[in-house]
Design a protein around this motif. Sequence first.
Motif, PDB file in Angstrom:
ATOM      1  N   PHE A  79       0.826  -1.208   0.000  1.00 37.22           N
ATOM      2  CA  PHE A  79       0.000   0.000   0.000  1.00 37.22           C
ATOM      3  C   PHE A  79       0.863   1.262   0.000  1.00 37.22           C
ATOM      4  N   GLY A  80       2.014   1.205   0.694  1.00 37.54           N
ATOM      5  CA  GLY A  80       2.929   2.335   0.698  1.00 37.54           C
ATOM      6  C   GLY A  80       3.450   2.644  -0.690  1.00 37.54           C
ATOM      7  N   PHE A  81       3.690   1.606  -1.473  1.00 37.81           N
ATOM      8  CA  PHE A  81       4.151   1.802  -2.853  1.00 37.81           C
ATOM      9  C   PHE A  81       3.010   2.287  -3.745  1.00 37.81           C
ATOM     10  N   LEU A  82       1.833   1.705  -3.575  1.00 37.71           N
ATOM     11  CA  LEU A  82       0.694   2.067  -4.433  1.00 37.71           C
ATOM     12  C   LEU A  82       0.283   3.529  -4.278  1.00 37.71           C
ATOM     13  N   LEU A  83       0.359   4.046  -3.056  1.00 41.48           N
ATOM     14  CA  LEU A  83      -0.048   5.443  -2.865  1.00 41.48           C
ATOM     15  C   LEU A  83       0.874   6.384  -3.628  1.00 41.48           C
ATOM     16  N   ASP A  84       2.167   6.050  -3.705  1.00 39.61           N
ATOM     17  CA  ASP A  84       3.101   6.850  -4.509  1.00 39.61           C
ATOM     18  C   ASP A  84       2.854   6.644  -6.000  1.00 39.61           C
ATOM     19  N   LEU A  85       2.639   5.388  -6.392  1.00 42.32           N
ATOM     20  CA  LEU A  85       2.437   5.062  -7.804  1.00 42.32           C
ATOM     21  C   LEU A  85       1.201   5.767  -8.358  1.00 42.32           C
ATOM     22  N   PHE A  86       0.084   5.684  -7.644  1.00 40.58           N
ATOM     23  CA  PHE A  86      -1.149   6.308  -8.120  1.00 40.58           C
ATOM     24  C   PHE A  86      -1.015   7.828  -8.190  1.00 40.58           C
ATOM     25  N   PHE A 156      -6.849   8.585 -10.239  1.00 36.03           N
ATOM     26  CA  PHE A 156      -5.624   8.062  -9.631  1.00 36.03           C
ATOM     27  C   PHE A 156      -5.333   8.775  -8.309  1.00 36.03           C
ATOM     28  N   PHE A 157      -5.630  10.076  -8.237  1.00 39.46           N
ATOM     29  CA  PHE A 157      -5.397  10.818  -7.005  1.00 39.46           C
ATOM     30  C   PHE A 157      -6.305  10.306  -5.882  1.00 39.46           C
ATOM     31  N   ILE A 158      -7.546  10.002  -6.241  1.00 38.11           N
ATOM     32  CA  ILE A 158      -8.480   9.475  -5.249  1.00 38.11           C
ATOM     33  C   ILE A 158      -8.023   8.094  -4.779  1.00 38.11           C
ATOM     34  N   LEU A 159      -7.516   7.281  -5.713  1.00 40.11           N
ATOM     35  CA  LEU A 159      -6.987   5.964  -5.349  1.00 40.11           C
ATOM     36  C   LEU A 159      -5.787   6.103  -4.416  1.00 40.11           C
ATOM     37  N   SER A 160      -4.943   7.095  -4.690  1.00 41.72           N
ATOM     38  CA  SER A 160      -3.777   7.334  -3.828  1.00 41.72           C
ATOM     39  C   SER A 160      -4.229   7.717  -2.427  1.00 41.72           C
ATOM     40  N   ALA A 161      -5.205   8.625  -2.337  1.00 38.91           N
ATOM     41  CA  ALA A 161      -5.726   9.045  -1.034  1.00 38.91           C
ATOM     42  C   ALA A 161      -6.356   7.858  -0.298  1.00 38.91           C
ATOM     43  N   ALA A 162      -7.041   6.986  -1.039  1.00 39.15           N
ATOM     44  CA  ALA A 162      -7.654   5.806  -0.434  1.00 39.15           C
ATOM     45  C   ALA A 162      -6.585   4.861   0.114  1.00 39.15           C
ATOM     46  N   CYS A 163      -5.473   4.720  -0.622  1.00 43.85           N
ATOM     47  CA  CYS A 163      -4.372   3.869  -0.157  1.00 43.85           C
ATOM     48  C   CYS A 163      -3.725   4.436   1.107  1.00 43.85           C
ATOM     49  N   VAL A 164      -3.575   5.759   1.151  1.00 43.59           N
ATOM     50  CA  VAL A 164      -3.032   6.407   2.351  1.00 43.59           C
ATOM     51  C   VAL A 164      -3.939   6.124   3.544  1.00 43.59           C
ATOM     52  N   THR A 165      -5.238   6.260   3.331  1.00 40.47           N
ATOM     53  CA  THR A 165      -6.213   6.029   4.398  1.00 40.47           C
ATOM     54  C   THR A 165      -6.183   4.586   4.874  1.00 40.47           C
ATOM     55  N   ALA A 166      -6.232   3.657   3.919  1.00 40.59           N
ATOM     56  CA  ALA A 166      -6.226   2.237   4.269  1.00 40.59           C
ATOM     57  C   ALA A 166      -4.950   1.855   5.006  1.00 40.59           C
ATOM     58  N   ASN A 167      -3.829   2.381   4.540  1.00 36.28           N
ATOM     59  CA  ASN A 167      -2.552   2.006   5.147  1.00 36.28           C
ATOM     60  C   ASN A 167      -2.466   2.453   6.598  1.00 36.28           C
ATOM     61  N   ALA A 168      -3.005   3.638   6.904  1.00 30.51           N
ATOM     62  CA  ALA A 168      -2.965   4.131   8.278  1.00 30.51           C
ATOM     63  C   ALA A 168      -3.709   3.181   9.215  1.00 30.51           C
ATOM     64  N   PHE A 169      -4.890   2.711   8.780  1.00 38.92           N
ATOM     65  CA  PHE A 169      -5.669   1.805   9.626  1.00 38.92           C
ATOM     66  C   PHE A 169      -5.050   0.405   9.681  1.00 38.92           C
ATOM     67  N   ILE A 170      -4.417  -0.031   8.582  1.00 45.06           N
ATOM     68  CA  ILE A 170      -3.741  -1.337   8.593  1.00 45.06           C
ATOM     69  C   ILE A 170      -2.556  -1.305   9.551  1.00 45.06           C
ATOM     70  N   ILE A 171      -1.820  -0.198   9.541  1.00 47.09           N
ATOM     71  CA  ILE A 171      -0.683  -0.050  10.459  1.00 47.09           C
ATOM     72  C   ILE A 171      -1.166  -0.111  11.911  1.00 47.09           C
ATOM     73  N   LYS A 172      -2.262   0.594  12.198  1.00 49.43           N
ATOM     74  CA  LYS A 172      -2.794   0.588  13.567  1.00 49.43           C
ATOM     75  C   LYS A 172      -3.275  -0.809  13.946  1.00 49.43           C
ATOM     76  N   ALA A 173      -3.854  -1.545  12.985  1.00 45.26           N
ATOM     77  CA  ALA A 173      -4.294  -2.916  13.250  1.00 45.26           C
ATOM     78  C   ALA A 173      -3.098  -3.816  13.539  1.00 45.26           C
ATOM     79  N   ALA A 174      -2.012  -3.619  12.805  1.00 39.49           N
ATOM     80  CA  ALA A 174      -0.800  -4.419  13.042  1.00 39.49           C
ATOM     81  C   ALA A 174      -0.263  -4.170  14.441  1.00 39.49           C
ATOM     82  N   GLN A 175      -0.415  -2.943  14.922  1.00 42.18           N
ATOM     83  CA  GLN A 175       0.061  -2.612  16.262  1.00 42.18           C
ATOM     84  C   GLN A 175      -0.838  -3.173  17.349  1.00 42.18           C
ATOM     85  N   GLU A 176      -2.156  -3.084  17.131  1.00 42.94           N
ATOM     86  CA  GLU A 176      -3.097  -3.464  18.178  1.00 42.94           C
ATOM     87  C   GLU A 176      -3.421  -4.959  18.182  1.00 42.94           C
TER      88      GLU A 176
END
Length: 308
Positions: A79-86, A156-176
């Motif tokens: 997801f970190g790569f996709l947000l940059d790519l999009f 593509f910009f909306i997809l990038s923003a969606a990837c940023v959003t998803a990644n933040a919650f996935i990171i928090k899930a990995a922590q919790e």
Amino acid sequence: MKTGLKNAGMIGAMVVSWSIYYAVSKLIVGATGSPLLAGFLLRSAALIFLTAQLLLDGSFKRLFHQGKAAVILVVIGVFGFLLDLFANLGYAHGSLSTGTALLKTDVLMVNLVTVALYRRRLYLSDWIGTLVMLFGVLLVLGVDFGGMRFNLSDLFFILSAACVTANAFIIKAAQERYHEDADMISYYNNAVVLLLFGASAALSGDLRLPSADTIRGFWPLVLLGGLAQTGIYFFYYRNLRRHEVWIVKLYLLLMPIVSCFIGVFFLGEELTVKKAAGILVVLLGAAVILLRAKLHREESGARQTEKN
């Protein structure tokens, strides 16, 4: 008091690290002429600092004992790569002003996910503060509202923003849920993004040794960018553990202000009236968010009384 100062320091360091990274990234992309090569170089530099960090604190061996958690760590990197790519695909075919505005919609997406999926309550003042800050950010970034046009490629910009959003919650899930610490998430994230940038650069013919004389101090800048990326990993992930995602995302809206001053003092950019006005608007919106506890103290007290 000490906890408050520590939290403020962690937030401030996150914003500064991100601002420095974006300033350096802009220079490296311009010098190499390739976002893919620039991404590969900066993530390579970050790998040096991340490896040194794990070796110094004696946790390097844990990289190879992640078990099932390794899957979610790899997903975070993808997801970190996709947000940059999009984002890059959007800028290649779309409008700069429209893209800048759409990329910032991740803040609104995070708010919506917080309410819809996590059942957190956001007050009207939270939404107003968010929108005010977002408007101020767009002013600081110099978005031309009159020249904004929506094209199909802007998705593509909306997809990038969606990837940023998803990644933040996935990171928090990995922590919790998986109890992963910030350093393991950082290393896997950077390694996956590095490999994907390298593969993409190779396929596009951009994987080459750049000419270091394109800008003064090219390689020191690459190292600075890698250090800033390491700082992002260190502070951003720890802040996600301490705070709700929407709060961290709002603080990141302060980043364009810091980037603006970096541009003025180090890159010869001009502080225009529009940018100055944007800074004041962002700070106004931030004040509304910071005062939420006082603004809704009576309402919170009433709910507590009903429970009792």
